[in-house]
Design a protein around this motif. Structure first.
Motif, PDB file in Angstrom:
ATOM      1  N   THR A   1       8.260   8.455   3.451  1.00 26.39           N
ATOM      2  CA  THR A   1       7.710   7.746   4.738  1.00 26.39           C
ATOM      3  C   THR A   1       6.798   6.569   4.254  1.00 26.39           C
ATOM      4  O   THR A   1       5.856   6.739   3.779  1.00 26.39           O
ATOM      5  CB  THR A   1       6.967   8.753   5.574  1.00 26.39           C
ATOM      6  N   ILE A   2       7.126   5.338   4.649  1.00 27.54           N
ATOM      7  CA  ILE A   2       6.301   4.123   4.335  1.00 27.54           C
ATOM      8  C   ILE A   2       5.799   3.933   5.593  1.00 27.54           C
ATOM      9  O   ILE A   2       6.231   3.571   6.689  1.00 27.54           O
ATOM     10  CB  ILE A   2       7.315   3.191   3.766  1.00 27.54           C
ATOM     11  N   THR A   3       4.330   3.796   5.333  1.00 27.97           N
ATOM     12  CA  THR A   3       3.285   3.376   6.567  1.00 27.97           C
ATOM     13  C   THR A   3       2.354   2.390   5.791  1.00 27.97           C
ATOM     14  O   THR A   3       1.403   2.678   5.545  1.00 27.97           O
ATOM     15  CB  THR A   3       2.367   4.667   7.053  1.00 27.97           C
ATOM     16  N   PRO A   4       2.799   0.948   5.776  1.00 30.03           N
ATOM     17  CA  PRO A   4       1.887   0.095   5.553  1.00 30.03           C
ATOM     18  C   PRO A   4       0.614  -0.222   6.314  1.00 30.03           C
ATOM     19  O   PRO A   4       0.671   0.092   7.643  1.00 30.03           O
ATOM     20  CB  PRO A   4       2.854  -0.880   5.607  1.00 30.03           C
ATOM     21  N   THR A   5      -0.343  -0.817   5.705  1.00 34.16           N
ATOM     22  CA  THR A   5      -1.624  -0.913   6.509  1.00 34.16           C
ATOM     23  C   THR A   5      -1.507  -2.439   7.189  1.00 34.16           C
ATOM     24  O   THR A   5      -0.627  -3.198   6.709  1.00 34.16           O
ATOM     25  CB  THR A   5      -2.683  -1.072   5.549  1.00 34.16           C
ATOM     26  N   ALA A   6      -2.024  -2.504   8.248  1.00 26.66           N
ATOM     27  CA  ALA A   6      -1.866  -3.799   8.989  1.00 26.66           C
ATOM     28  C   ALA A   6      -2.606  -4.884   8.390  1.00 26.66           C
ATOM     29  O   ALA A   6      -3.851  -4.685   7.684  1.00 26.66           O
ATOM     30  CB  ALA A   6      -2.434  -3.431  10.455  1.00 26.66           C
ATOM     31  N   PHE A   7      -2.367  -5.903   8.479  1.00 21.18           N
ATOM     32  CA  PHE A   7      -3.125  -7.208   8.095  1.00 21.18           C
ATOM     33  C   PHE A   7      -4.191  -7.406   9.166  1.00 21.18           C
ATOM     34  O   PHE A   7      -4.343  -7.174  10.108  1.00 21.18           O
ATOM     35  CB  PHE A   7      -2.210  -8.611   8.084  1.00 21.18           C
ATOM     36  N   THR A   8      -5.593  -7.999   8.580  1.00 21.02           N
ATOM     37  CA  THR A   8      -6.415  -8.287   9.332  1.00 21.02           C
ATOM     38  C   THR A   8      -6.488  -9.810   9.635  1.00 21.02           C
ATOM     39  O   THR A   8      -5.680 -10.511   9.567  1.00 21.02           O
ATOM     40  CB  THR A   8      -7.813  -8.033   8.385  1.00 21.02           C
ATOM     41  N   LYS A   9      -7.413 -10.182  10.733  1.00 16.27           N
ATOM     42  CA  LYS A   9      -7.409 -11.215  11.169  1.00 16.27           C
ATOM     43  C   LYS A   9      -7.946 -12.361  10.246  1.00 16.27           C
ATOM     44  O   LYS A   9      -7.413 -13.533  10.140  1.00 16.27           O
ATOM     45  CB  LYS A   9      -8.126 -11.627  12.583  1.00 16.27           C
ATOM     46  N   GLU A  10      -8.890 -11.860   9.482  1.00 15.76           N
ATOM     47  CA  GLU A  10      -9.192 -12.675   8.545  1.00 15.76           C
ATOM     48  C   GLU A  10      -8.382 -12.979   7.269  1.00 15.76           C
ATOM     49  O   GLU A  10      -8.217 -14.257   6.860  1.00 15.76           O
ATOM     50  CB  GLU A  10     -10.556 -11.898   7.831  1.00 15.76           C
ATOM     51  N   GLU A  11      -7.569 -12.154   6.926  1.00 14.33           N
ATOM     52  CA  GLU A  11      -6.381 -12.331   6.267  1.00 14.33           C
ATOM     53  C   GLU A  11      -5.268 -13.330   6.649  1.00 14.33           C
ATOM     54  O   GLU A  11      -4.882 -14.142   5.769  1.00 14.33           O
ATOM     55  CB  GLU A  11      -5.594 -11.146   5.723  1.00 14.33           C
ATOM     56  N   THR A  12      -5.180 -13.403   7.798  1.00 13.72           N
ATOM     57  CA  THR A  12      -4.270 -14.155   8.302  1.00 13.72           C
ATOM     58  C   THR A  12      -4.686 -15.362   9.089  1.00 13.72           C
ATOM     59  O   THR A  12      -3.867 -15.877   9.957  1.00 13.72           O
ATOM     60  CB  THR A  12      -3.080 -13.366   9.202  1.00 13.72           C
ATOM     61  N   ASP A  13      -5.871 -15.642   9.105  1.00 11.99           N
ATOM     62  CA  ASP A  13      -6.527 -16.752   9.830  1.00 11.99           C
ATOM     63  C   ASP A  13      -5.824 -18.126   9.436  1.00 11.99           C
ATOM     64  O   ASP A  13      -5.647 -18.331   8.191  1.00 11.99           O
ATOM     65  CB  ASP A  13      -8.201 -16.978   9.511  1.00 11.99           C
ATOM     66  N   PRO A  14      -5.530 -18.959  10.394  1.00 11.18           N
ATOM     67  CA  PRO A  14      -4.802 -20.105  10.119  1.00 11.18           C
ATOM     68  C   PRO A  14      -5.548 -21.144   9.114  1.00 11.18           C
ATOM     69  O   PRO A  14      -4.963 -21.854   8.456  1.00 11.18           O
ATOM     70  CB  PRO A  14      -4.457 -20.411  11.432  1.00 11.18           C
TER      71      PRO A  14
ATOM     72  N   PRO B   1       0.788  -1.222   0.005  1.00 10.36           N
ATOM     73  CA  PRO B   1      -0.204  -0.109   0.030  1.00 10.36           C
ATOM     74  C   PRO B   1       0.955   1.151   0.022  1.00 10.36           C
ATOM     75  O   PRO B   1       0.615   1.873   0.869  1.00 10.36           O
ATOM     76  CB  PRO B   1      -1.006  -0.384   1.297  1.00 10.36           C
ATOM     77  N   PHE B   2       1.374   1.423  -1.093  1.00  8.16           N
ATOM     78  CA  PHE B   2       2.210   2.780  -1.244  1.00  8.16           C
ATOM     79  C   PHE B   2       1.300   3.711  -1.529  1.00  8.16           C
ATOM     80  O   PHE B   2       0.049   3.549  -1.819  1.00  8.16           O
ATOM     81  CB  PHE B   2       3.343   2.732  -2.454  1.00  8.16           C
ATOM     82  N   GLU B   3       1.438   5.072  -1.024  1.00  8.75           N
ATOM     83  CA  GLU B   3       0.767   6.068  -1.408  1.00  8.75           C
ATOM     84  C   GLU B   3       1.159   6.709  -2.777  1.00  8.75           C
ATOM     85  O   GLU B   3       2.190   6.496  -3.411  1.00  8.75           O
ATOM     86  CB  GLU B   3       1.252   7.459  -0.500  1.00  8.75           C
ATOM     87  N   THR B   4       0.005   7.205  -3.505  1.00  8.03           N
ATOM     88  CA  THR B   4       0.053   7.219  -4.925  1.00  8.03           C
ATOM     89  C   THR B   4      -0.007   8.580  -5.118  1.00  8.03           C
ATOM     90  O   THR B   4      -0.325   9.219  -6.480  1.00  8.03           O
ATOM     91  CB  THR B   4      -0.967   6.570  -5.751  1.00  8.03           C
ATOM     92  N   SER B   5      -0.070   9.691  -4.296  1.00  6.54           N
ATOM     93  CA  SER B   5      -0.472  10.962  -4.316  1.00  6.54           C
ATOM     94  C   SER B   5       0.427  11.802  -3.279  1.00  6.54           C
ATOM     95  O   SER B   5       0.828  10.967  -2.232  1.00  6.54           O
ATOM     96  CB  SER B   5      -1.778  11.483  -4.561  1.00  6.54           C
ATOM     97  N   GLY B   6       0.494  13.179  -3.467  1.00  3.68           N
ATOM     98  CA  GLY B   6       1.327  13.853  -2.499  1.00  3.68           C
ATOM     99  C   GLY B   6       2.848  13.708  -2.218  1.00  3.68           C
ATOM    100  O   GLY B   6       3.650  13.074  -3.326  1.00  3.68           O
ATOM    101  N   ASP B   7       3.495  14.078  -1.307  1.00  4.10           N
ATOM    102  CA  ASP B   7       4.918  14.151  -1.134  1.00  4.10           C
ATOM    103  C   ASP B   7       5.409  12.864  -1.105  1.00  4.10           C
ATOM    104  O   ASP B   7       6.653  12.424  -1.345  1.00  4.10           O
ATOM    105  CB  ASP B   7       5.305  14.849   0.238  1.00  4.10           C
ATOM    106  N   ASN B   8       4.563  11.809  -0.349  1.00  2.00           N
ATOM    107  CA  ASN B   8       5.234  10.342  -0.455  1.00  2.00           C
ATOM    108  C   ASN B   8       4.779   9.466  -1.507  1.00  2.00           C
ATOM    109  O   ASN B   8       4.697   8.205  -1.445  1.00  2.00           O
ATOM    110  CB  ASN B   8       4.541   9.680   1.054  1.00  2.00           C
TER     111      ASN B   8
END
Length: 347
Positions: free
Chosen positions: A259-272, A234-241
């Motif tokens: 400045t790189i600020t990735p979004t967190a994974f969800t529990k659903e995405e990483t459910d075992p 999830p890179f930013e695609t507008s602005g300074d970053n």
């Protein structure tokens, strides 16, 4: 430079005086005399203390040397093998040292290339006596050829000390200079930025991290982006970053911090069971600068992992240098340096 003498006939000089192997030092050992038979095997000779020899050890710091001449008695150290300039006026400093009583000198300049141009290189000497840290400032004028088929300017000159001689090549391009680097907040080169996101143990998003791109060149700094992993990073695609394929950052001599600020994974995405417990997203970003003929590229990889990262570092282990380069061998806690084996000499 130090001279260390070993003579078994001298009880003072024959004592064990072990020296540390220092990084970026050069060691020259000269056997002056053989007094008798040696060890029975090559292995013994390689691992045991010197026997039946008179020798001298010359050591000197060549961390600022690309070229070292040695005539068996004295040395001549020069910090450069060659010097390169772009089309703009410039200066480079050569560091020179010798322990010869003759000191050192620089010779005349010989010009070639550059469509016959001469006089564009000036050498300013400081020092030149024995054991003195001397220098030569090499200055070039701007190179703006009018010839439709220009060639680089070239020149050579020599640094001499007695029988020792080193020839340096100086080249000046007719192209604008280019440079490019990716560094972290401490100014150190960086190629990878890692994040961890495990919503089952730490639901908050990963902390932001920065990197800075520094570049110079007549053309804009360009960007290429390749996505990796299981989902789009999830890179930013507008602005300074903004980071996206085909984005350009401008020309000239500039720098830009992302400045790189990735979004967190969800529990659903990483459910075992239903998701991917080892989910990963990432991307490589390649920056490039060019002057029309030369191109420099540097790449940085950003990645987020849902699983723990282990770097395998063991900073708690003491080390001691085995070579005069960047390598070292760790010694386990409580360990010691290997002892000398007992050796036999020919009778």
């Amino acid at each position: 430079m130090e001279r260390l003498h070993e003579d078994p006939a001298d009880p003072v000089k024959a004592e064990d005086n072990f020296l540390p192997l220092i990084r970026n030092y050069t060691y020259n050992i000269i056997v002056k005399e053989i007094l008798g038979p040696g060890y029975r095997s090559f292995e013994d000779a390689a691992t045991c203390k010197p026997f039946n020899t008179v020798s001298e050890l010359f050591r000197f710091d060549d961390s600022n040397s690309e070229a070292v001449q040695f005539d068996g008695k004295y040395f001549l150290s020069v910090s450069h093998d060659s010097i390169g300039f772009d089309k703009e006026p410039g200066e480079e400093i050569l560091l020179i040292k010798t322990d010869s009583p003759l000191g050192w000198e620089i010779g005349d300049i010989t010009y070639s290339g550059g469509n016959g141009s001469t006089g564009w290189l000036n050498l300013d000497k400081t020092g030149g006596t024995r054991d003195e840290n001397g220098e030569v400032k090499a200055n070039v004028t701007a190179y703006n050829p009018t010839n439709p088929n220009p060639t680089p300017r070239e020149a050579t000159f020599t640094v001499t000390s007695g029988r020792m001689e080193h020839t340096l090549q100086v080249t000046q391009s007719y192209l604008a200079g280019i440079s490019l680097e990716i560094v972290d907040s401490a100014g150190e080169p960086v190629t990878e930025i890692w994040f961890r996101s495990n919503p089952h143990s730490k639901p908050e998003p990963p902390s932001a991290q920065n990197f800075t791109v520094r570049w110079s060149g007549p053309d804009e700094c360009k960007m290429e982006v390749i996505m990796l992993g299981d989902r789009v990073f999830p890179f930013e695609t507008s602005g300074d970053n903004a980071i996206y394929e085909g984005h350009t950052l401008g020309a000239g001599k500039e720098n830009h911090t992302f400045t790189i600020t990735p979004t967190a994974f969800t529990k659903e995405e990483t459910d075992p069971v239903e998701g991917k417990p080892f989910l990963q997203d990432g991307a490589t970003v390649t920056f490039s600068v060019s002057n029309g003929q030369e191109t420099i590229k540097k790449t940085s990889t950003s990645a987020t992992n849902a699983f723990p990262l282990s770097y395998g570092s063991r900073k708690d282990l003491p080390t001691w240098a085995m070579k005069t380069n960047l390598k070292s061998i760790p010694i386990p806690p409580g360990g010691s340096k290997p002892s000398r084996p007992k050796c036999r000499a020919f009778s």
